[in-house]
Motif scaffolding. Structure first.
Motif, mmCIF file in Angstrom:
data_model
loop_
_atom_site.group_PDB
_atom_site.id
_atom_site.type_symbol
_atom_site.label_atom_id
_atom_site.label_comp_id
_atom_site.label_asym_id
_atom_site.label_seq_id
_atom_site.Cartn_x
_atom_site.Cartn_y
_atom_site.Cartn_z
ATOM 1 N N CYS A 21 30.881 18.512 67.601
ATOM 2 C CA CYS A 21 30.961 19.818 66.933
ATOM 3 C C CYS A 21 31.236 20.927 67.944
ATOM 4 O O CYS A 21 32.033 21.832 67.672
ATOM 5 C CB CYS A 21 29.678 20.110 66.161
ATOM 6 N N ARG A 22 30.598 20.864 69.106
ATOM 7 C CA ARG A 22 30.872 21.871 70.152
ATOM 8 C C ARG A 22 32.323 21.793 70.590
ATOM 9 O O ARG A 22 32.988 22.820 70.754
ATOM 10 C CB ARG A 22 29.949 21.673 71.348
ATOM 11 N N PHE A 23 32.827 20.577 70.777
ATOM 12 C CA PHE A 23 34.221 20.403 71.179
ATOM 13 C C PHE A 23 35.153 20.984 70.123
ATOM 14 O O PHE A 23 36.081 21.736 70.437
ATOM 15 C CB PHE A 23 34.515 18.909 71.403
ATOM 16 N N ALA A 24 34.907 20.660 68.860
ATOM 17 C CA ALA A 24 35.760 21.163 67.782
ATOM 18 C C ALA A 24 35.667 22.682 67.678
ATOM 19 O O ALA A 24 36.674 23.353 67.463
ATOM 20 C CB ALA A 24 35.368 20.511 66.451
ATOM 21 N N TYR A 25 34.479 23.239 67.881
ATOM 22 C CA TYR A 25 34.329 24.699 67.830
ATOM 23 C C TYR A 25 35.140 25.369 68.935
ATOM 24 O O TYR A 25 35.799 26.384 68.712
ATOM 25 C CB TYR A 25 32.859 25.093 67.960
ATOM 26 N N CYS A 28 38.696 25.498 67.727
ATOM 27 C CA CYS A 28 39.103 26.241 66.528
ATOM 28 C C CYS A 28 38.400 27.570 66.324
ATOM 29 O O CYS A 28 38.835 28.362 65.491
ATOM 30 C CB CYS A 28 38.927 25.379 65.279
ATOM 31 N N ALA A 29 37.308 27.840 67.014
ATOM 32 C CA ALA A 29 36.572 29.112 66.951
ATOM 33 C C ALA A 29 35.900 29.370 65.609
ATOM 34 O O ALA A 29 35.650 30.506 65.249
ATOM 35 C CB ALA A 29 37.483 30.283 67.303
ATOM 36 N N ASP A 30 35.600 28.355 64.856
ATOM 37 C CA ASP A 30 34.949 28.520 63.560
ATOM 38 C C ASP A 30 33.988 27.342 63.372
ATOM 39 O O ASP A 30 34.418 26.194 63.254
ATOM 40 C CB ASP A 30 36.001 28.540 62.451
ATOM 41 N N TRP A 31 32.672 27.644 63.353
ATOM 42 C CA TRP A 31 31.678 26.577 63.250
ATOM 43 C C TRP A 31 31.836 25.772 61.968
ATOM 44 O O TRP A 31 31.677 24.557 61.969
ATOM 45 C CB TRP A 31 30.259 27.136 63.332
ATOM 46 N N HIS A 32 32.127 26.444 60.872
ATOM 47 C CA HIS A 32 32.245 25.735 59.599
ATOM 48 C C HIS A 32 33.451 24.785 59.615
ATOM 49 O O HIS A 32 33.348 23.624 59.190
ATOM 50 C CB HIS A 32 32.363 26.720 58.438
ATOM 51 N N GLN A 33 34.568 25.277 60.117
ATOM 52 C CA GLN A 33 35.748 24.422 60.218
ATOM 53 C C GLN A 33 35.489 23.281 61.199
ATOM 54 O O GLN A 33 35.899 22.138 60.957
ATOM 55 C CB GLN A 33 36.961 25.235 60.665
ATOM 56 N N LEU A 69 43.099 19.642 63.856
ATOM 57 C CA LEU A 69 43.111 21.085 64.111
ATOM 58 C C LEU A 69 44.507 21.626 64.384
ATOM 59 O O LEU A 69 44.813 22.768 64.034
ATOM 60 C CB LEU A 69 42.182 21.414 65.285
ATOM 61 N N ILE A 70 45.347 20.837 65.009
ATOM 62 C CA ILE A 70 46.687 21.307 65.349
ATOM 63 C C ILE A 70 47.617 21.287 64.140
ATOM 64 O O ILE A 70 48.521 22.100 64.027
ATOM 65 C CB ILE A 70 47.257 20.470 66.514
ATOM 66 N N ASP A 71 47.374 20.414 63.207
ATOM 67 C CA ASP A 71 48.246 20.292 62.040
ATOM 68 C C ASP A 71 48.021 21.474 61.092
ATOM 69 O O ASP A 71 47.217 21.412 60.168
ATOM 70 C CB ASP A 71 47.985 18.972 61.329
ATOM 71 N N GLU A 72 48.749 22.548 61.313
ATOM 72 C CA GLU A 72 48.577 23.784 60.551
ATOM 73 C C GLU A 72 48.883 23.608 59.068
ATOM 74 O O GLU A 72 48.219 24.188 58.225
ATOM 75 C CB GLU A 72 49.484 24.876 61.112
ATOM 76 N N ARG A 73 49.875 22.825 58.742
ATOM 77 C CA ARG A 73 50.232 22.670 57.333
ATOM 78 C C ARG A 73 49.081 22.110 56.526
ATOM 79 O O ARG A 73 48.806 22.537 55.416
ATOM 80 C CB ARG A 73 51.452 21.776 57.179
ATOM 81 N N ARG A 74 48.381 21.164 57.099
ATOM 82 C CA ARG A 74 47.251 20.574 56.400
ATOM 83 C C ARG A 74 46.125 21.593 56.236
ATOM 84 O O ARG A 74 45.472 21.647 55.210
ATOM 85 C CB ARG A 74 46.751 19.367 57.192
ATOM 86 N N LEU A 75 45.916 22.417 57.252
ATOM 87 C CA LEU A 75 44.844 23.410 57.171
ATOM 88 C C LEU A 75 45.174 24.512 56.184
ATOM 89 O O LEU A 75 44.301 24.980 55.450
ATOM 90 C CB LEU A 75 44.588 24.014 58.559
ATOM 91 N N PHE A 76 46.422 24.975 56.158
ATOM 92 C CA PHE A 76 46.777 26.078 55.280
ATOM 93 C C PHE A 76 46.720 25.686 53.808
ATOM 94 O O PHE A 76 46.531 26.535 52.952
ATOM 95 C CB PHE A 76 48.164 26.631 55.623
ATOM 96 N N ARG A 77 46.889 24.422 53.506
ATOM 97 C CA ARG A 77 46.842 23.991 52.119
ATOM 98 C C ARG A 77 45.473 24.252 51.498
ATOM 99 O O ARG A 77 45.348 24.563 50.333
ATOM 100 C CB ARG A 77 47.133 22.498 52.050
ATOM 101 N N PRO A 112 46.430 29.850 72.864
ATOM 102 C CA PRO A 112 47.066 29.043 71.814
ATOM 103 C C PRO A 112 46.332 27.701 71.681
ATOM 104 O O PRO A 112 45.734 27.204 72.634
ATOM 105 C CB PRO A 112 48.496 28.849 72.329
ATOM 106 N N LYS A 113 46.402 27.110 70.502
ATOM 107 C CA LYS A 113 45.603 25.912 70.206
ATOM 108 C C LYS A 113 45.803 24.762 71.181
ATOM 109 O O LYS A 113 44.848 24.148 71.632
ATOM 110 C CB LYS A 113 45.879 25.441 68.781
ATOM 111 N N ARG A 114 47.047 24.439 71.504
ATOM 112 C CA ARG A 114 47.277 23.289 72.395
ATOM 113 C C ARG A 114 46.798 23.584 73.811
ATOM 114 O O ARG A 114 46.243 22.715 74.469
ATOM 115 C CB ARG A 114 48.742 22.876 72.384
ATOM 116 N N GLN A 115 46.985 24.810 74.296
ATOM 117 C CA GLN A 115 46.475 25.173 75.615
ATOM 118 C C GLN A 115 44.951 25.133 75.612
ATOM 119 O O GLN A 115 44.332 24.622 76.549
ATOM 120 C CB GLN A 115 46.949 26.570 76.029
ATOM 121 N N ARG A 116 44.347 25.653 74.548
ATOM 122 C CA ARG A 116 42.891 25.636 74.437
ATOM 123 C C ARG A 116 42.376 24.202 74.431
ATOM 124 O O ARG A 116 41.421 23.868 75.126
ATOM 125 C CB ARG A 116 42.461 26.350 73.156
ATOM 126 N N ALA A 117 43.033 23.341 73.655
ATOM 127 C CA ALA A 117 42.611 21.941 73.600
ATOM 128 C C ALA A 117 42.742 21.286 74.973
ATOM 129 O O ALA A 117 41.848 20.547 75.400
ATOM 130 C CB ALA A 117 43.438 21.183 72.568
#
Length: 171
Positions: A21-25, A28-33, A69-77, A112-117
């Protein structure tokens, strides 16, 4: 899945959920996500437990998290954004985090997401460059480039008084 494999999976989940969860946070900067993505990753990991155990379980589940997290299309849906006439107030920092960590996380979340990852995998999770490249699905050179650019952006975004956070990190 055999009872022994089931027990191993439950032990892994109990031991690693907070760290994942810490890694994912951080990505993505959102605990719920982050919690949602980790739950999705653990569901997928359960289905592929035998295959993941043959390789590295940690690398396998991190790859699932980063891909989701990187797949924006899936998240925006699934995300429903609402417009408002005024911007909401910025959330206050948690009193539980030391000031340096809070400053670093704020700067990290502006990448940016990939640099952050890449930066989180390489320096926060302390993974070797080749494993970072496998998780991000790119060549080792591209992973080094993402990491280098991410570190440069972090250094540029931090004020000179907070630069000592990166004293031990190579240029």
């Amino acid at each position: 899945m055999s009872p022994e494999e089931e027990r191993d999976f439950h032990e892994y989940v109990a031991a690693q959920t907070k760290r994942l969860c810490r890694f994912a946070y951080l990505c993505c900067a959102d605990w719920h996500q982050a919690e949602d993505v980790v739950q999705t990753a653990l569901i997928r990991l359960y289905g592929a437990w035998k295959r993941a155990r043959r390789a590295s379980v940690d690398a396998y589940v991190r790859r699932i998290i980063v891909n989701a997290l990187i797949d924006e299309r899936r998240l925006f849906r699934f995300r429903r954004e609402q417009t408002r006439p005024e911007l909401p107030e910025r959330p206050q920092r948690s009193n539980g985090l030391p000031e340096e960590r809070a400053v670093l996380i704020e700067a990290l979340l502006r990448l940016p997401k990939r640099q952050r990852a890449a930066v989180v995998l390489r320096y926060w999770e302390d993974l070797p460059g080749d494993q970072v490249a496998r998780i991000l699905g790119c060549s080792p050179g591209a992973a080094r480039n993402l990491t280098m650019r991410g570190l440069a952006a972090l250094r540029a975004s931090l004020s000179t008084e907070n630069l000592e956070l990166f004293e031990g990190v190579p240029s």
